[in-house]
Design an enzyme around this catalytic site. Structure first.
Site, PDB file in Angstrom:
ATOM      1  N   ARG A   2     -11.977 -10.993   2.157  1.00 50.11           N
ATOM      2  CA  ARG A   2     -11.299  -9.783   2.621  1.00 50.11           C
ATOM      3  C   ARG A   2     -10.625  -9.934   3.984  1.00 50.11           C
ATOM      4  O   ARG A   2      -9.459  -9.618   4.134  1.00 50.11           O
ATOM      5  CB  ARG A   2     -12.294  -8.609   2.682  1.00 50.11           C
ATOM      6  N   TYR A  54       5.571   8.620  -2.011  1.00 51.95           N
ATOM      7  CA  TYR A  54       6.922   8.881  -1.531  1.00 51.95           C
ATOM      8  C   TYR A  54       7.715   7.608  -1.257  1.00 51.95           C
ATOM      9  O   TYR A  54       8.941   7.615  -1.321  1.00 51.95           O
ATOM     10  CB  TYR A  54       6.879   9.723  -0.247  1.00 51.95           C
ATOM     11  N   HIS A  80      -7.537  -6.350  -6.999  1.00 45.51           N
ATOM     12  CA  HIS A  80      -8.186  -6.029  -5.717  1.00 45.51           C
ATOM     13  C   HIS A  80      -8.935  -4.703  -5.821  1.00 45.51           C
ATOM     14  O   HIS A  80      -8.406  -3.647  -5.435  1.00 45.51           O
ATOM     15  CB  HIS A  80      -7.130  -5.959  -4.615  1.00 45.51           C
TER      16      HIS A  80
END
Length: 746
Positions: A31, A121, A77
């Site tokens: 990670r 968006y 993931h």
């Protein structure tokens, strides 16, 4: 019959240790830290690969970020959408990355700390550099693929990145017990450094720094400790000092402005707002009075922060003050930590480039081995087709005489003619001599008739010649390391030419900013404190002009110097110290500052007993009287402390102060009153001097469950009257008695 359960006895500490180590390594490798080969964290690698798989290329339409995030999370993931979207946003921000890897469409945040719009968006697609430099050869078996988290998909173990991304884009990540922080560098310089290393693998860090001179931050700025970079790049650890770029412009009225056009890399984001607040604080705290205004005029064209100065101000000195007291000069902590062969390792710049070059040789070997294999297969087929065209009549006769495809293929490969009808014995003899390979036979059986046209045959022979040339080229590349190095170098030079940019950060040795501090002019002031515990400062002349209003509106007025400090004594035995300069000074009607805001005083938990100045108590004694009747005087010098909060006096449990006063004369007196209305007046000289850490002595002898309700310090000639059930008591008329006596009831 069920198998009986077995209980295994294990040391608890061993289980915890193993579990924690497993967790820590998972965070470190899976990670938080980038791989030294492609310079990417797993979330970045998976996001780029998912965009590649979805076909969201630089020359294709944008796709919703939410689609990319959802697909990445579902396939590769499984750690939450916010981490994936955050990684996607950062890869699209040109003010954070030397090479943005994602082309973002919509609001992807700003250098001033504005967050990106929600993923529903915004839209994104791969940047051209990602497609051509980071993902180009994924189809050529250059890297290994591993199962994803649920083993339903395959994902790349590492991306075939052809530049040292770890250096170019840098990295930031916090793991368990370790963190990485690598600054970005200039693409052209890094490429030149890699090429130089490939030509001379024995070069040292100092030689490398003739190519890679230092970090190149997207925000520009000036690195001021050039001499420290050699140590940083040798060890992989250290601190880079960086300051923003600023210049001085002449303004109207003979004034000057400081214009900041580039900021230090650590200032990006919310720290720009903090910088503006720090400049305001310099003015509010009277560190400088030469700044009249500051405005952030930054736009898409770049950073522009304007600091307006008073006429006659020393602009260079103010600029040095900004470098000294604000984040206009900051440090970037370097810790070049990355995952190497599955383990975290801190490296200098030479090991990073060494690992990259070794990775490039591995990629190049696998790529050209794959291409050579494909060309050899193509050559085999082309040879078969050319041979087939020369014997096309015989092949057609075999096909027409065969019962099925299997019989025809057996004849072409092994020369088996059994069961095939030939027009002549000679044809059968010729057919028996055919020896095509399996792959050639399949190609012949699938060959279309138009390939028999003369021009097509010429084209086939031409393609065969080109195949032979490629085979020769690939064989030559694979035959020696020097040949492979030439290919890698040529590729790097093209990448630098196509995507390189000019250096933005200046590398230099700059002397530490020196501020010539003007001595503060010491003046007489009046500190006005109202009934709401708001304080403000006015100069002596302003106070004299507004004396009546000041006395009417203020609960306490203290006359002192502007360099003095206020002392706040509370009923809990605490002392709070406030610099007079910390209170706002200006016009009489200006708003004050809550004392709580400039000290550790908490008006909700303690009450003020006395507010005075250090100048007032210096050389004098301070009287303390508690509710339980304990009293003492303390030398005023003991309260000249640097801490904002300290103990003024020691108290018994549940005891509080009822009176704190500055003793001005040995001729003054003290009056104590109990809740039984006993009064005791004594000379102030009766009160012994103690240290502030002492509790004191008993002031008046009281009965059971009796305590002090009031205490008055009477200066020379001062007259105070109080009331009891029996009437008024004139305190100054009470006869003097000794300390620790019963007193008189009224």
């Amino acid at each position: 019959m069920a198998t009986p359960e077995r209980l295994l006895s294990t040391e608890y500490s061993e289980v915890m240790q193993k579990s924690y180590i497993d967790y820590a390594m998972s965070v470190i490798v899976s990670r938080a830290l980038p791989d030294v080969r492609d310079g990417l964290k797993p979330v970045q690698r998976r996001t780029l690969y998912d965009m590649y798989e979805l076909g969201i290329r630089y020359d294709k339409p944008f796709r919703k970020s939410a689609r990319i995030v959802g697909d990445t999370m579902g396939k590769y993931h499984p750690h939450g959408d916010s981490s994936i979207y955050d990684a996607l946003v950062v890869m699209a921000q040109d003010f954070k990355k030397e090479l943005p890897l994602v082309d973002g469409h919509g609001n992807f945040g700003s250098i001033e700390g504005d967050g990106a719009a929600a993923m529903r968006y915004t839209e994104a697609r791969l940047a051209k550099v990602s497609q051509e430099v980071y993902l180009q050869d994924l189809d050529k078996d250059v890297i290994d693929f591993i199962p994803n988290f649920d083993e339903t998909e395959k994902e790349p173990e590492v991306l075939p990145v052809r530049v040292p991304n770890l250096l170019i884009n840098g990295a930031e990540g916090i793991a368990v017990g370790m963190a990485t922080s690598i600054p970005p560098h200039n693409l052209r310089e890094v490429v030149n450094g890699v090429i130089a290393y490939m030509k001379n693998p024995n070069m040292n860090t100092q030689e490398m720094m003739s190519y890679i001179t230092g970090p190149d931050f997207p925000t520009g700025g000036i690195v001021t400790n050039k001499d420290d970079l050699l140590s940083i790049y040798s060890t992989g650890e250290g601190k880079i000092k960086i300051r923003g770029k600023a210049h001085i412009e002449n303004a109207k009225g003979g004034k000057q402005n400081i214009i900041i056009t580039e900021i230090p890399y650590p200032m990006i984001g919310a720290n720009i707002g903090k910088f503006l607040n720090d400049v305001f604080a310099l003015v509010e705290n009277h560190v400088t009075n030469d700044i009249t205004d500051i405005s952030n005029q930054s736009s898409k064209e770049g950073i522009r922060i304007v600091i307006e100065l008073k006429r006659g101000a020393d602009a260079n000195n103010i600029l040095n003050l900004l470098y000294k007291k604000t984040r206009l000069e900051d440090t970037f902590g370097v810790n070049m930590l990355a995952v190497v062969n599955g383990r975290p390792e801190t490296m200098g710049i030479i090991p990073v480039i060494r690992h990259h070059v070794n990775f490039q040789y591995e990629l190049c070997t696998r790529k050209y081995t794959y291409l050579l294999q494909k060309e050899n297969e193509k050559k085999e087929i082309q040879e078969g087709l050319i041979k087939a065209v020369d014997a096309i009549d015989l092949i057609i006769e075999i096909l027409r005489g065969s019962k099925d495809m299997k019989m025809a293929k057996a004849c072409l490969v092994d020369g088996t003619t059994k069961g095939i009808k030939f027009k002549s014995k000679q044809s059968e003899v010729d057919a028996a001599s055919l020896r095509f390979t399996e792959r050639q036979a399949d190609a012949i059986l699938q060959m279309r008739l138009y390939r028999l046209i003369g021009l097509e045959l010429d084209q086939l022979k031409k393609e065969f010649d080109e195949t032979l040339k490629r085979i020769k080229t690939y064989t030559e590349i694979l035959s020696s390391k020097s040949s492979m190095a030439r290919v890698i170098i040529k590729d790097l030079q093209k990448i630098a030419k196509d995507f390189g940019q000019d250096r933005r950060t200046v590398i230099d040795n700059v002397a530490e900013a020196v501020v010539e501090e003007k001595p503060l002019e010491e003046i007489d002031v009046a500190v006005l404190i109202d009934r709401f515990a708001y304080g403000r400062v006015v100069d002596q002349s302003t106070y004299e002009r507004n004396k009546d209003a000041a006395e009417e509106e203020s609960k306490k007025i203290i006359f002192c110097k502007n360099t003095d400090k206020l002392l706040l004594f509370t009923d809990q035995g605490q002392l709070h110290s406030i610099k007079v300069l910390d209170l706002p000074m200006g016009k009489f009607r200006d708003k004050g500052q809550p004392l709580d805001n400039v000290s550790n005083f908490d008006s909700s938990k303690e009450n003020l007993c006395l507010v005075t100045s250090m100048g007032e108590v210096r050389g004098k004694k301070v009287l303390f009287v508690t509710k339980s009747g304990m009293l003492k005087v303390v030398n005023g010098e003991e309260f000249d402390v640097t801490r904002k909060a300290s103990q003024a006096t020691k108290l018994n449990p549940k005891d509080t102060l009822i009176c704190v006063a500055v003793v001005n004369s040995d001729e003054d007196t003290l009056v104590l009153q109990s809740d039984k209305n006993y009064f005791l007046r004594m000379a102030i000289t009766e009160v012994p001097e103690k240290k502030k850490g002492a509790i004191g002595v008993r002031g008046m002898r009281v009965g059971a469950k009796e305590e002090m309700t009031a205490a008055w310090y009477l200066g020379n000639g001062e007259m105070i009257t109080t009331k009891t059930d029996k009437g008024e008591v004139h305190l100054e008329r009470l006869h003097l008695a000794s300390r620790d006596t019963r007193g008189v009831k009224h």
